[in-house]
Design an enzyme around this catalytic site. Structure first.
Site, PDB file in Angstrom:
ATOM      1  N   LYS A 237      45.762  43.988 -69.917  1.00  0.00           N
ATOM      2  CA  LYS A 237      46.767  43.819 -70.961  1.00  0.00           C
ATOM      3  C   LYS A 237      46.875  42.333 -71.367  1.00  0.00           C
ATOM      4  CE  LYS A 237      47.181  48.226 -70.487  1.00  0.00           C
ATOM      5  NZ  LYS A 237      46.967  48.632 -69.145  1.00  0.00           N
TER       6      LYS A 237
ATOM      7  N   ASP B  52      55.466  45.079 -60.732  1.00  0.00           N
ATOM      8  CA  ASP B  52      54.401  45.188 -61.724  1.00  0.00           C
ATOM      9  C   ASP B  52      54.817  44.320 -62.909  1.00  0.00           C
ATOM     10  OD1 ASP B  52      52.798  45.908 -63.897  1.00  0.00           O
ATOM     11  OD2 ASP B  52      52.518  47.958 -63.172  1.00  0.00           O
TER      12      ASP B  52
ATOM     13  N   ARG C 233      30.770  42.051 -53.100  1.00  0.00           N
ATOM     14  CA  ARG C 233      31.974  42.880 -52.931  1.00  0.00           C
ATOM     15  C   ARG C 233      33.049  42.071 -52.201  1.00  0.00           C
ATOM     16  NH1 ARG C 233      32.063  45.690 -48.713  1.00  0.00           N
ATOM     17  NH2 ARG C 233      30.034  46.671 -48.918  1.00  0.00           N
TER      18      ARG C 233
ATOM     19  N   TYR D  48      54.922  53.551 -65.448  1.00  0.00           N
ATOM     20  CA  TYR D  48      53.714  53.847 -66.222  1.00  0.00           C
ATOM     21  C   TYR D  48      53.128  55.164 -65.687  1.00  0.00           C
ATOM     22  CZ  TYR D  48      48.744  53.804 -67.205  1.00  0.00           C
ATOM     23  OH  TYR D  48      47.487  54.185 -67.555  1.00  0.00           O
TER      24      TYR D  48
HETATM   25  C1  LIG Z   1      52.636  48.661 -66.486  1.00  0.00           C
HETATM   26  C2  LIG Z   1      51.255  49.090 -66.130  1.00  0.00           C
HETATM   27  N1  LIG Z   1      50.827  49.000 -64.862  1.00  0.00           N
HETATM   28  C3  LIG Z   1      49.592  49.391 -64.493  1.00  0.00           C
HETATM   29  C4  LIG Z   1      48.703  49.920 -65.400  1.00  0.00           C
HETATM   30  C5  LIG Z   1      47.346  50.369 -64.945  1.00  0.00           C
HETATM   31  O1  LIG Z   1      46.379  49.451 -65.305  1.00  0.00           O
HETATM   32  P1  LIG Z   1      44.839  49.810 -65.647  1.00  0.00           P
HETATM   33  O2  LIG Z   1      44.852  50.671 -66.874  1.00  0.00           O
HETATM   34  O3  LIG Z   1      44.225  48.471 -65.835  1.00  0.00           O
HETATM   35  O4  LIG Z   1      44.312  50.550 -64.464  1.00  0.00           O
HETATM   36  C6  LIG Z   1      49.082  50.013 -66.744  1.00  0.00           C
HETATM   37  C7  LIG Z   1      48.142  50.559 -67.746  1.00  0.00           C
HETATM   38  O5  LIG Z   1      48.513  50.842 -68.871  1.00  0.00           O
HETATM   39  C8  LIG Z   1      50.387  49.587 -67.118  1.00  0.00           C
HETATM   40  O6  LIG Z   1      50.828  49.680 -68.390  1.00  0.00           O
END
Ligand SMILES: Cc1ncc(COP(=O)(O)O)c(C=O)c1O
Length: 387
Positions: free
Chosen positions: A207, A182, A56, A109
């Site tokens: 992604k 992000d 961890r 998101y």
């Molecule tokens: C721009 C963005 N940030 C964060 C996330 C969250 O990521 P995760 O689905 O890996 O938890 C997503 C998921 O689609 C996203 O599109």
């Protein structure tokens, strides 16, 4: 080549392939093994080999990924998590306290919005949405003395709005807050927010970083060692870490990020060309279009404009849903950034959690994650689906 040299001297593609890992001293293994171990033999009590004690806290496969993504973002330290949202939650709890406030994108998101609205809010952290493309409104949303983070996505999901990272960093810093970017949609290949003044980069590595739709993961990259210490503590204390196999898959994906992103961008440009002249399409949203309000900023801070394309379908929601259901090469599904093309209806799918709020997305909106297939096949598929 040492880790430091990778960071300061090598090109992006070289760092993507080499940074974070030296061939194994014992075997020469060129690729880091999947260290499927929870614990480590100690040479006498406290005699840790390489600092490894319990997985961890740290695991060598995860360490390789964390070093690699830090080098790609030109940061000091990287941290890998079980998902993008796990990374976000850990960051918020590392940097904020109940009673604090954060500014978030007004088209964040959906899962990020839900995290702030339903989880962090209940913990005592308040938030205000503001459009990342409007610097005055971001500045106005800041509560002096209370706002700890200005949190932006650029491009945003799914409306592809663009925030000026340099200007946003100045606004956040003037108010004593940190700028979190992000960078999921751009990926570190197209944009490196830390070099433009951001304090923390967040990724859903699910992604483009992973890139093959076969692993869920998240990452943080920071440039300040004090922030790194807080994140290190919370990563271990909360424990939402990436497992070794997930870390290995993500690291493997990152090695080809540059090649994949170039092809994603090529194909997205072809798709945009096609959609802009189609009579069933109302508006095409892509930062590479000169008509996009964020085009100039995107041109300044991004290498190219990415593989995500959104468009509005004439005829409203029913037509938008029909298009999503008619494609054959574009798979109907959530997520993005994989080698295969995906299509989705944000209002009913990824962004259903913002329905009825100020963050609601248009009902006639369709989002494409343009993959790296043959461009002609992608265009023909959309032509068929649009009728
Ligand atoms: C721009 C963005 N940030 C964060 C996330 C969250 O990521 P995760 O689905 O890996 O938890 C997503 C998921 O689609 C996203 O599109």
């Amino acid at each position: 080549m040492s880790e430091q040299q990778h960071r300061s001297k090598s090109g992006f593609e070289t760092r993507a392939i080499h940074a974070g890992y030296e061939p194994d001293a014992a075997t020469g293994a060129v690729i880091p093994p999947i260290y499927a171990t929870s614990t480590y033999k100690q040479d006498g009590v406290g005699g840790l080999r390489g600092g490894y004690e319990y997985s961890r806290s740290a695991n060598p496969t995860r360490t390789a990924l964390e070093g690699n993504i830090a080098a790609l973002e030109e940061g000091e330290r990287g941290f890998a998590f079980a998902s993008g949202l796990a990374a976000e939650d850990t960051l918020v709890r590392a940097l904020c306290r109940p009673g604090d406030h954060v500014v978030i994108p007004d088209d964040a998101y959906g899962g990020t919005f839900r995290l702030f609205d339903k989880v962090e809010q209940a913990w005592g952290l308040d938030h205000s949405p503001a459009p990342v493309s409007d610097l005055d409104r971001v500045a106005a949303a800041i509560r002096p003395g209370q706002t700890r983070l200005v949190w932006v996505e650029t491009p945003t999901n799914p409306l592809l709005n663009i925030g000026d990272i340099e200007a946003l960093a100045a606004i956040a810093h003037d108010a004593g807050a940190l700028l979190v970017v992000d960078n999921t949609f751009a990926s570190p290949y197209l944009q490196q927010p830390l070099t433009l003044g951001a304090d923390v980069v967040v990724h859903s590595t699910t992604k483009y970083c992973g890139g093959h739709s076969d692993v869920v993961g998240g990452a943080l990259v920071v440039r300040d060692l004090e922030i790194a210490e807080k994140v290190t503590f919370h990563q271990n204390a909360i424990g939402a870490v990436a497992g070794p196999f997930d870390a290995w898959l993500t690291l493997r994906g990152l090695k080809t990020l540059a090649l994949r992103m170039e092809r994603h961008c090529d194909n997205a440009e072809r798709v945009v060309d096609f959609l802009t002249s189609h009579p069933a399409v109302g508006e095409v949203i892509y930062p590479g279009l000169e008509t996009h309000p964020g085009h100039e900023v995107a041109q300044r801070q991004m290498k190219r404009y990415g593989g995500m394309v959104s468009f509005r379908v004439r005829g409203g929601e029913s037509q938008a849903l029909a298009v999503c259901e008619r494609t054959e090469v574009f798979t109907l599904g959530e997520s993005l950034g994989g080698v295969e093309s995906l299509i989705e209806h944000p209002g009913r799918m990824t962004h259903a959690s913002v329905a009825g709020t100020d963050l609601e997305v248009p009902a006639d909106l369709v989002r494409l994650s343009v993959g790296i297939e043959t461009a002609d096949d992608l265009v023909a598929d959309l032509e068929r689906a649009l009728g």
